[in-house]
Design a protein around this motif. Sequence first.
Motif, PDB file in Angstrom:
ATOM      1  N   UNK A  76       1.004  -1.080  -0.176  1.00 27.11           N
ATOM      2  CA  UNK A  76       0.068  -0.156   0.010  1.00 27.11           C
ATOM      3  C   UNK A  76       0.907   1.162   0.009  1.00 27.11           C
ATOM      4  N   UNK A  77       0.222   2.193  -0.025  1.00 22.28           N
ATOM      5  CA  UNK A  77       0.956   3.711  -0.170  1.00 22.28           C
ATOM      6  C   UNK A  77       1.268   3.718   1.459  1.00 22.28           C
ATOM      7  N   UNK A  78       2.326   4.429   1.475  1.00 14.82           N
ATOM      8  CA  UNK A  78       3.099   4.773   2.821  1.00 14.82           C
ATOM      9  C   UNK A  78       3.478   3.484   3.511  1.00 14.82           C
ATOM     10  N   UNK A  79       4.020   2.635   3.383  1.00 19.39           N
ATOM     11  CA  UNK A  79       4.683   1.567   4.199  1.00 19.39           C
ATOM     12  C   UNK A  79       5.444   2.139   5.274  1.00 19.39           C
ATOM     13  N   UNK A  80       5.200   2.017   6.348  1.00 16.53           N
ATOM     14  CA  UNK A  80       5.902   2.443   7.501  1.00 16.53           C
ATOM     15  C   UNK A  80       7.288   2.048   7.626  1.00 16.53           C
ATOM     16  N   UNK A  81       8.339   2.932   8.054  1.00 12.56           N
ATOM     17  CA  UNK A  81       9.441   2.538   8.139  1.00 12.56           C
ATOM     18  C   UNK A  81       9.991   1.790   9.364  1.00 12.56           C
ATOM     19  N   UNK A  82       9.563   0.574   9.229  1.00  9.84           N
ATOM     20  CA  UNK A  82       9.750  -0.199  10.590  1.00  9.84           C
ATOM     21  C   UNK A  82      10.644  -1.450   9.878  1.00  9.84           C
ATOM     22  N   UNK A  83      11.537  -2.009  10.793  1.00  8.74           N
ATOM     23  CA  UNK A  83      12.400  -3.176  10.440  1.00  8.74           C
ATOM     24  C   UNK A  83      11.651  -4.255   9.952  1.00  8.74           C
ATOM     25  N   UNK A  84      10.538  -4.699  10.827  1.00  7.51           N
ATOM     26  CA  UNK A  84       9.746  -5.813  10.353  1.00  7.51           C
ATOM     27  C   UNK A  84       8.229  -5.326  10.337  1.00  7.51           C
ATOM     28  N   UNK A  85       7.608  -5.676   9.214  1.00  4.00           N
ATOM     29  CA  UNK A  85       6.202  -5.420   8.799  1.00  4.00           C
ATOM     30  C   UNK A  85       5.227  -6.442   9.368  1.00  4.00           C
ATOM     31  N   UNK A  86       3.858  -6.036   9.659  1.00  5.88           N
ATOM     32  CA  UNK A  86       2.996  -7.057  10.222  1.00  5.88           C
ATOM     33  C   UNK A  86       2.926  -8.317   9.494  1.00  5.88           C
ATOM     34  N   UNK A  87       3.119  -8.429   8.330  1.00  6.60           N
ATOM     35  CA  UNK A  87       3.133  -9.767   7.940  1.00  6.60           C
ATOM     36  C   UNK A  87       4.549 -10.425   7.824  1.00  6.60           C
ATOM     37  N   UNK A  88       5.361 -10.217   8.545  1.00  5.64           N
ATOM     38  CA  UNK A  88       6.580 -10.659   8.711  1.00  5.64           C
ATOM     39  C   UNK A  88       7.824 -10.158   7.710  1.00  5.64           C
ATOM     40  N   UNK A  90      10.570  -8.084   6.177  1.00  7.85           N
ATOM     41  CA  UNK A  90      11.716  -7.171   6.618  1.00  7.85           C
ATOM     42  C   UNK A  90      12.055  -6.045   5.704  1.00  7.85           C
ATOM     43  N   UNK A  91      12.659  -5.003   6.213  1.00  9.33           N
ATOM     44  CA  UNK A  91      13.181  -3.802   5.411  1.00  9.33           C
ATOM     45  C   UNK A  91      14.494  -3.637   5.624  1.00  9.33           C
ATOM     46  N   UNK A  92      15.207  -3.370   4.410  1.00 10.09           N
ATOM     47  CA  UNK A  92      16.687  -3.216   4.543  1.00 10.09           C
ATOM     48  C   UNK A  92      16.967  -1.666   4.835  1.00 10.09           C
ATOM     49  N   UNK A  93      18.327  -1.479   4.597  1.00 12.86           N
ATOM     50  CA  UNK A  93      18.711   0.038   4.704  1.00 12.86           C
ATOM     51  C   UNK A  93      18.801   0.415   3.336  1.00 12.86           C
ATOM     52  N   UNK A  94      18.377   1.689   3.137  1.00  7.31           N
ATOM     53  CA  UNK A  94      18.717   2.302   1.925  1.00  7.31           C
ATOM     54  C   UNK A  94      19.866   3.130   1.936  1.00  7.31           C
ATOM     55  N   UNK A  95      20.373   3.893   0.937  1.00  7.30           N
ATOM     56  CA  UNK A  95      21.682   4.409   0.748  1.00  7.30           C
ATOM     57  C   UNK A  95      21.780   5.738   1.800  1.00  7.30           C
ATOM     58  N   UNK A  98      18.790   4.537   6.448  1.00  4.98           N
ATOM     59  CA  UNK A  98      17.685   4.368   7.009  1.00  4.98           C
ATOM     60  C   UNK A  98      16.832   2.900   6.600  1.00  4.98           C
ATOM     61  N   UNK A  99      16.071   2.713   7.586  1.00  8.95           N
ATOM     62  CA  UNK A  99      15.194   1.691   7.276  1.00  8.95           C
ATOM     63  C   UNK A  99      13.655   2.159   6.596  1.00  8.95           C
ATOM     64  N   UNK A 100      13.516   1.517   5.517  1.00  7.01           N
ATOM     65  CA  UNK A 100      12.427   1.876   4.731  1.00  7.01           C
ATOM     66  C   UNK A 100      12.614   2.730   3.590  1.00  7.01           C
ATOM     67  N   UNK A 101      11.543   3.271   2.969  1.00 13.91           N
ATOM     68  CA  UNK A 101      11.558   3.896   1.802  1.00 13.91           C
ATOM     69  C   UNK A 101      11.943   5.554   2.162  1.00 13.91           C
ATOM     70  N   UNK A 102      12.753   6.132   1.064  1.00 15.29           N
ATOM     71  CA  UNK A 102      13.266   7.276   1.133  1.00 15.29           C
ATOM     72  C   UNK A 102      12.819   7.596  -0.407  1.00 15.29           C
ATOM     73  N   UNK A 103      12.148   8.546  -0.693  1.00 19.52           N
ATOM     74  CA  UNK A 103      11.742   8.849  -2.065  1.00 19.52           C
ATOM     75  C   UNK A 103      12.810   9.566  -3.118  1.00 19.52           C
ATOM     76  N   UNK A 129      17.646  -4.325   7.843  1.00 20.21           N
ATOM     77  CA  UNK A 129      18.713  -3.313   8.040  1.00 20.21           C
ATOM     78  C   UNK A 129      19.748  -3.785   6.900  1.00 20.21           C
ATOM     79  N   UNK A 130      19.526  -4.987   6.219  1.00 18.79           N
ATOM     80  CA  UNK A 130      20.512  -5.524   5.286  1.00 18.79           C
ATOM     81  C   UNK A 130      20.683  -4.665   4.015  1.00 18.79           C
ATOM     82  N   UNK A 131      21.576  -4.557   3.398  1.00 17.72           N
ATOM     83  CA  UNK A 131      22.130  -3.808   2.530  1.00 17.72           C
ATOM     84  C   UNK A 131      21.776  -4.418   0.862  1.00 17.72           C
ATOM     85  N   UNK A 132      21.507  -3.696   0.025  1.00 18.30           N
ATOM     86  CA  UNK A 132      21.115  -4.156  -1.323  1.00 18.30           C
ATOM     87  C   UNK A 132      22.267  -5.259  -1.683  1.00 18.30           C
TER      88      UNK A 132
END
Length: 156
Positions: A76-88, A90-95, A98-103, A129-132
């Motif tokens: 969805x729009x506006x996925x929160x910048x959390x390490x782990x989402x409700x569905x399990x 994980x979000x990694x580190x951007x350049x 930070x965790x999550x999306x940066x536009x 927090x994993x990198x690309x």
Amino acid sequence: MVIKILSSAFNDGEPIPLRYSCEGSDISPPIDWDISESQMLDNGSIALICDDPDALGNTWIHWLIFNLPPETRSLPEMVMPREELENGAMQGSNSWGNIGYSGPCPPSGTHRYYFKVYALDTKLDLPAGTTEGELLKVMEGHVIDEGKIMGTYTRK
């Protein structure tokens, strides 16, 4: 097969709205994809990488999500910048580190932003927090299918 990816916020090859950039609300856009049920395994997962190959020096990473459940077909729009989402997932580190999306936030000119979705045959044993680079290395040999959508952005 190629995963078909769409966004209700922008069409492939067209500008990404200000709302999803550093000059706007800097929230993630909605992303939808179509993967055949027969392609996904029960123990599989989905990963998403958003990057800017036009960044000076290196490709700039804007968003990493992995271990999305195999039945997931959208974010969805506006996925929160959390390490782990409700569905399990994980979000990694951007350049930015930070965790999550940066536009989009190019210093000059028009840049391209690729949202790439990967169907994988396994869940990935990686921490938040994993990198690309780490993500791509562990994904090797596990990609069943992939697809991408590209939007552009020019700073106002």
